[in-house]
Enzyme design. Structure first.
Site, PDB file in Angstrom:
ATOM      1  N   GLU A 178       0.829  -1.203   0.000  1.00  0.00           N
ATOM      2  CA  GLU A 178       0.000   0.000   0.000  1.00  0.00           C
ATOM      3  C   GLU A 178       0.864   1.255   0.000  1.00  0.00           C
ATOM      4  O   GLU A 178       1.819   1.331   0.780  1.00  0.00           O
ATOM      5  CB  GLU A 178      -0.919   0.051   1.236  1.00  0.00           C
ATOM      6  CG  GLU A 178      -1.965   1.143   1.093  1.00  0.00           C
ATOM      7  CD  GLU A 178      -2.903   1.285   2.300  1.00  0.00           C
ATOM      8  OE1 GLU A 178      -3.990   1.800   2.148  1.00  0.00           O
ATOM      9  OE2 GLU A 178      -2.509   0.872   3.393  1.00  0.00           O
ATOM     10  N   GLU A 349      -5.754  -2.472  12.641  1.00  0.00           N
ATOM     11  CA  GLU A 349      -5.552  -3.310  11.440  1.00  0.00           C
ATOM     12  C   GLU A 349      -6.695  -4.302  11.250  1.00  0.00           C
ATOM     13  O   GLU A 349      -7.067  -4.609  10.117  1.00  0.00           O
ATOM     14  CB  GLU A 349      -4.198  -4.036  11.496  1.00  0.00           C
ATOM     15  CG  GLU A 349      -2.985  -3.118  11.644  1.00  0.00           C
ATOM     16  CD  GLU A 349      -2.946  -1.941  10.684  1.00  0.00           C
ATOM     17  OE1 GLU A 349      -3.534  -2.035   9.589  1.00  0.00           O
ATOM     18  OE2 GLU A 349      -2.347  -0.900  11.037  1.00  0.00           O
TER      19      GLU A 349
HETATM   20  N1  BES Z   1      -2.815   1.163   5.951  1.00  0.00           N
HETATM   21  C1  BES Z   1      -1.905   1.659   6.903  1.00  0.00           C
HETATM   22  C2  BES Z   1      -0.460   1.410   6.539  1.00  0.00           C
HETATM   23  C3  BES Z   1       0.085   2.456   5.620  1.00  0.00           C
HETATM   24  C4  BES Z   1       0.509   3.656   6.134  1.00  0.00           C
HETATM   25  C5  BES Z   1       0.186   2.226   4.279  1.00  0.00           C
HETATM   26  C6  BES Z   1       1.013   4.619   5.272  1.00  0.00           C
HETATM   27  C7  BES Z   1       0.686   3.177   3.423  1.00  0.00           C
HETATM   28  C8  BES Z   1       1.104   4.386   3.917  1.00  0.00           C
HETATM   29  C9  BES Z   1      -2.146   1.012   8.269  1.00  0.00           C
HETATM   30  O1  BES Z   1      -3.422   0.570   8.497  1.00  0.00           O
HETATM   31  C10 BES Z   1      -1.882   2.080   9.280  1.00  0.00           C
HETATM   32  O2  BES Z   1      -2.647   2.990   9.367  1.00  0.00           O
HETATM   33  N2  BES Z   1      -0.793   1.951  10.012  1.00  0.00           N
HETATM   34  C11 BES Z   1      -0.371   2.930  10.971  1.00  0.00           C
HETATM   35  C12 BES Z   1      -0.406   2.363  12.340  1.00  0.00           C
HETATM   36  C13 BES Z   1      -1.786   2.318  12.859  1.00  0.00           C
HETATM   37  C14 BES Z   1      -1.912   1.738  14.202  1.00  0.00           C
HETATM   38  C15 BES Z   1      -2.388   3.673  12.941  1.00  0.00           C
HETATM   39  C16 BES Z   1       1.054   3.293  10.659  1.00  0.00           C
HETATM   40  O3  BES Z   1       1.712   2.475  10.045  1.00  0.00           O
HETATM   41  O4  BES Z   1       1.478   4.387  11.017  1.00  0.00           O
HETATM   42 ZN    ZN Z   2      -4.753   2.074   8.786  1.00  0.00          ZN
END
Ligand code: BES
Ligand code: ZN
Length: 693
Positions: A178, A349
């Site tokens: 992603e 998640e």
């Molecule tokens: N979908 C995101 C991961 C992501 C973040 C993909 C930025 C591409 C770009 C995932 O669900 C997410 O939000 N991860 C957060 C942590 C979460 C607990 C808020 C992150 O990686 O900062």
């Molecule tokens: Zn997220």
């Protein structure tokens, strides 16, 4: 002769694609032609047929058969993908994404022709030319072989390492796709609305295991003692959710009450730290199945701690990946805040398994539909499953963070255009996550829990395995039953949910509502709160439809009023000695109490601070100092307000007030305003007269 035929074919294809060929930098790779597979075409006579960043819509991928063979010694991989495509217009070209892959062969199955592949690296696209027209209404199997190095960074199919306590370095290969990196691992239609089924096969040596979105259905031995894992066919999903890991990890496994197998994977020596995550993941899946009233559709959910990880975690369907600190919890050495973090990340998640995976935003401009919801569901799910962690307190900070960012001129609307990969990555910011969550919080309180929940269940059901726009959410939330409830709550007021929500998602910034008591009436004035000194004067140019809430000392209930114009007023009577607007900060707006308004609040906190909830007290402190920063309130008034803190018993308002005191102390000290510096401490004694500036 050949070139005339080519020219005709080419012109035909260009006109069918409906776009001028690009003249920009293109590379042409000449595929090898094994004996008996002669290409009749000279690729150098072709030019790239597609000039846009987004792919043409008339070739739809239906099913990918993906084969991968990573070599963890040479740190490279080979692979092949067979994509079943549905052609919806006659064309000679298939345009799809590929980044950094060496394409060694491309064919249409059963046509026995090696096809020329053109590259447009600036758009991360390849164009495959079929001399035979691919006919509208037909399905074909596109077959591509490719190879590449495992990526060095944290995106695509990348290499990761960890060290054992013996000092040995071990290697693994993992993925993070992603938003736009699936194309680094295999050629694909890498846009969220090209959903397809995936059947994955991974070849590995015996010392490793391989994981993907679905469980392994069969492992077969192939030449040289290698093993090949065949994974079950996935549900229909977007490419950015595909994942695979090849590693030597160990796991613990449990089962949810509906029979989903949940496993936590970590490096062998960290295996003891996986138990808490297992307990959380099982509980959370049970909770979400119940809350969304939709079964988790896969037979398993693996959560894996990857030693090298760019962000905090990633929601790949059935194989969520985490930074080690976001998943592992050591009961002996980890802290309570580590525990809260792990719980919230898993809650986030796993919320995505519904919000994002089952229903996906149509395009990245609405990534908040994924991330704002997942952030908000962290609070709902953790509050329901682990109430002792008191997660609710942190939602205030999430909204304060959003206010801080959104009051700057550099902010953006929640839904904003994003086309290229850099712009798309920039969408994963405080606005999508935190403002998104706070606007949903406001909506939930406006509609009531029950209506909100049933509306999102309707949305998730209706758009399962599909994509959605903001409008689809508003439509799902505003059905007839909801309208009746809203008419009851806002008697006589016209409500258009889409019009209301558009003012929050399509426009940047945060409203400032100034409140004045005039006899029996409460007057409201709307402005745009901003901090930038050089910002244009926005007075009245930004409009919001604000679901106002307020409480007074004469009734214990929360009153509601939908403010739809820049000035407004309501009748509240003369009896109330105080009115506190934006109850528990469920609304995404800052409140300014004009004239003697702040003094009334200060007096209330001094005399009877428990008349207000700790959230209301925290919000008053936050709003007062925001108004000082924006130049609407003298600092002394804000300092007066926090004078009561000596008696405050709740940590949230206390820490908020002390935090501002510290920040402003430094500013005042730097400005050499000694009078104020000396007086700061005395503001906390609680007994003094209200000061004026
Ligand atoms: N979908 C995101 C991961 C992501 C973040 C993909 C930025 C591409 C770009 C995932 O669900 C997410 O939000 N991860 C957060 C942590 C979460 C607990 C808020 C992150 O990686 O900062
Ligand atoms: Zn997220």
């Amino acid at each position: 002769m050949v070139s005339v035929r080519l020219l005709v074919l080419f012109l035909l294809s260009v006109s069918l694609l409906g776009s001028q060929p690009t003249q920009s930098s293109q590379q042409v790779s000449s595929p090898a032609h094994p004996a008996g597979e002669q290409s009749p075409l000279d690729p150098s006579s072709l030019s790239f047929p597609w000039s846009r960043l987004r792919l043409p819509r008339y070739i739809i991928p239906l099913h990918y058969h993906l084969f991968l063979h990573p070599n963890l010694t040479s740190l490279s991989f080979t692979g092949s993908v067979q994509i079943q495509i549905d052609v919806q217009n006659n064309t000679n070209w298939v345009v799809l994404h590929s980044k950094g892959l060496h394409i060694s062969k491309a064919t249409i199955l059963d046509q026995n022709l090696v096809l020329p592949v053109l590259h447009n690296p600036s758009h991360e696209q390849i164009g495959i030319f079929s001399p035979r027209v691919l006919s509208s209404g037909q399905k074909y199997f596109l077959y591509i072989e490719f190879e590449a190095e495992l990526a060095e960074g944290f995106y695509g199919f990348y290499k990761s390492t960890y060290r054992t306590s013996q000092g040995e370095t071990r290697t693994l290969a993992s993925t993070h796709f992603e938003p736009t990196s699936a194309r680094m691992a295999f050629p694909c239609f890498d846009e969220p609305n090209f959903k397809a089924n995936f059947s994955v096969r991974i070849r590995r040596s015996q010392e490793y295991i391989s994981l993907s979105n679905m469980p392994v259905v069969k492992t077969v031995e192939v030449n040289g003692g290698l093993l090949e894992d065949q994974f079950a066919e996935s549900v229909k999903m977007s490419t950015y959710l595909v994942a695979f890991v090849i590693c030597d990890f160990k796991s613990v496994t449990g089962t949810t009450s509906s029979g989903v197998q949940v496993s936590i994977y970590a490096a062998p020596e960290k295996w003891q730290q996986t138990h808490y995550a297992l307990e959380v993941a099982v509980k959370m899946l049970d909770f979400y199945e119940d809350y969304f009233n939709i079964r988790y559709p896969l037979p398993k959910q693996d959560l894996i701690a990857i030693p090298d990880f760019q962000s905090g975690a990633m929601e790949n369907w059935g194989l969520t990946t985490y930074r080690e600190t976001s998943l592992l919890f050591d009961p002996l050495t980890s802290s309570v805040s580590d525990k809260l973090w792990v719980t919230m990340v898993i809650g986030h998640e796993l919320a995505h398994q519904w919000f994002g995976n089952l229903v996906t935003m149509e395009w990245w401009n609405d990534i908040w539909l994924n991330e704002g919801f997942a952030r908000y569901m962290e609070y709902i799910s953790v509050e329901a499953t682990y109430p002792d962690l008191k997660v609710e307190e942190y939602l205030l900070h999430t909204c304060f963070a959003a206010v801080g960012l959104d009051s700057l001129n550099s902010s953006r609307p929640i839904s904003s255009p994003a086309e290229n990969p850099t712009q798309i990555k920039e969408m994963f910011d405080t606005v999508s996550y935190d403002k998104g969550a706070c606007v949903l919080h406001m909506l939930r309180h406006f509609l009531t829990d029950e209506v909100f929940q049933s509306g999102i269940v309707r949305y998730l059901r209706k758009y399962s395995y599909k994509n959605a726009h903001n409008q689809d959410l508003w439509d799902s939330l505003a059905n007839v039953r909801i309208k009746i409830i809203l008419m009851y709550l806002f008697a006589g007021e016209h409500l258009d949910l889409t019009a209301m929500m558009n003012t929050w998602t399509l426009q940047k910034g945060i409203p400032l509502v100034t409140v004045t008591r005039k006899g029996p009436r409460l007057l409201f004035k709307l402005q745009h709160l901003h901090f930038s000194v050089d910002a244009p004067f926005y007075f009245y140019s930004f409009l919001w439809q604000i679901p106002l809430t307020y409480k007074t000392d004469v009734s214990g209930t929360i009153h509601r009023h939908l403010m739809t114009s820049p000035t407004d007023s309501i009748h509240i009577g003369e009896e109330a000695s105080w009115v506190k607007v934006n109850t528990d900060m469920t609304g995404f707006y800052v409140v300014h109490y004009e004239e003697s308004g702040w003094d009334v609040m200060t007096k209330l906190l001094r005399e009877n601070y428990t008349a207000l909830s700790y959230k209301d007290r925290t919000q008053l402190i936050h709003n007062a100092f925001q108004l000082v920063t924006a130049g609407h309130l003298p600092l002394n008034k804000a300092l007066d307000l926090i004078g009561y803190l000596k008696r405050e018993t709740h940590t949230v308002p206390l820490l908020k007030g002390l935090g501002y005191l510290e920040a402003f102390y430094h500013i005042i000290e730097k400005r050499d305003e000694l009078d104020l510096t000396q007086n700061l401490g005395s503001h906390l004694d609680g007994g003094q007269e209200l000061t004026r500036m």
